[in-house]
Design a protein around this motif. Sequence first.
Motif, mmCIF file in Angstrom:
data_model
loop_
_atom_site.group_PDB
_atom_site.id
_atom_site.type_symbol
_atom_site.label_atom_id
_atom_site.label_comp_id
_atom_site.label_asym_id
_atom_site.label_seq_id
_atom_site.Cartn_x
_atom_site.Cartn_y
_atom_site.Cartn_z
ATOM 1 N N GLN A 1 40.907 35.723 72.792
ATOM 2 C CA GLN A 1 42.172 36.183 73.357
ATOM 3 C C GLN A 1 42.409 35.598 74.739
ATOM 4 O O GLN A 1 43.532 35.221 75.065
ATOM 5 C CB GLN A 1 42.204 37.709 73.406
ATOM 6 N N LYS A 2 41.357 35.514 75.559
ATOM 7 C CA LYS A 2 41.493 34.900 76.881
ATOM 8 C C LYS A 2 41.912 33.436 76.761
ATOM 9 O O LYS A 2 42.605 32.909 77.627
ATOM 10 C CB LYS A 2 40.187 35.007 77.661
ATOM 11 N N ASP A 3 41.479 32.790 75.671
ATOM 12 C CA ASP A 3 41.838 31.396 75.422
ATOM 13 C C ASP A 3 43.236 31.258 74.803
ATOM 14 O O ASP A 3 43.659 30.153 74.478
ATOM 15 C CB ASP A 3 40.804 30.735 74.504
ATOM 16 N N GLY A 4 43.919 32.391 74.641
ATOM 17 C CA GLY A 4 45.290 32.357 74.148
ATOM 18 C C GLY A 4 45.436 32.371 72.640
ATOM 19 O O GLY A 4 46.503 32.076 72.109
ATOM 20 N N ASP B 1 49.348 31.776 68.624
ATOM 21 C CA ASP B 1 49.383 31.615 70.079
ATOM 22 C C ASP B 1 49.691 32.979 70.698
ATOM 23 O O ASP B 1 50.663 33.642 70.325
ATOM 24 C CB ASP B 1 50.456 30.597 70.460
ATOM 25 N N ALA B 2 48.871 33.388 71.650
ATOM 26 C CA ALA B 2 49.026 34.712 72.266
ATOM 27 C C ALA B 2 50.342 34.860 73.017
ATOM 28 O O ALA B 2 50.852 35.968 73.150
ATOM 29 C CB ALA B 2 47.861 34.988 73.210
ATOM 30 N N HIS B 3 50.920 33.770 73.483
ATOM 31 C CA HIS B 3 52.144 33.843 74.291
ATOM 32 C C HIS B 3 53.410 33.748 73.449
ATOM 33 O O HIS B 3 54.397 34.431 73.743
ATOM 34 C CB HIS B 3 52.126 32.756 75.361
ATOM 35 N N THR B 4 53.362 32.938 72.398
ATOM 36 C CA THR B 4 54.573 32.727 71.590
ATOM 37 C C THR B 4 54.539 33.464 70.264
ATOM 38 O O THR B 4 55.580 33.670 69.652
ATOM 39 C CB THR B 4 54.775 31.229 71.296
ATOM 40 N N GLY B 5 53.343 33.813 69.802
ATOM 41 C CA GLY B 5 53.208 34.446 68.493
ATOM 42 C C GLY B 5 53.294 33.459 67.341
ATOM 43 O O GLY B 5 53.184 33.835 66.185
ATOM 44 N N LYS B 6 53.480 32.191 67.657
ATOM 45 C CA LYS B 6 53.615 31.176 66.607
ATOM 46 C C LYS B 6 52.243 30.800 66.050
ATOM 47 O O LYS B 6 51.253 30.767 66.784
ATOM 48 C CB LYS B 6 54.313 29.933 67.155
#
Length: 138
Positions: free
Chosen positions: A47-50, A112-117
């Motif tokens: 998760q820290k790695d995104g 991707d943790a930021h985009t959800g893609k």
Amino acid sequence: MVTIVEKVRYYETDMMGIAHHSNHIRWFECARCEYLRTAGVDLIQLQKDGIIYPIKSVSGEYIHPVYFGDVLCITATLTHLTKAQMVFSYRILRQADGILLATGTSQNVFADAHTGKPIRLDAENFAKLQRLWKEESR
């Protein structure tokens, strides 16, 4: 295959004295997390790695009731793995008599943790999962 042991707690039961069906999904998750830990995949670092790993689908078949105080053996088996997803099957047995209580499956995708893609799992963690999966296939 990785197996964990859980004892059914009072709060996990319903008014009929039977473990509520929603707990089976949680027990599947506990076994899946232990599988990943055994493989050497650090979920916090992932998760820290995104990279997140949301559930795309989950299913369960309830074969026999689970009661307060039962000691359960919950197994997680990786059945399909690509860099984009992982699929597990589960079995819950009562430790005292070996009765099969429930089965299930789940599918996780990597995102991707930021985009959800959707994204592909990094080579290092993929290799860790592949190694354990191949060991089990022997």
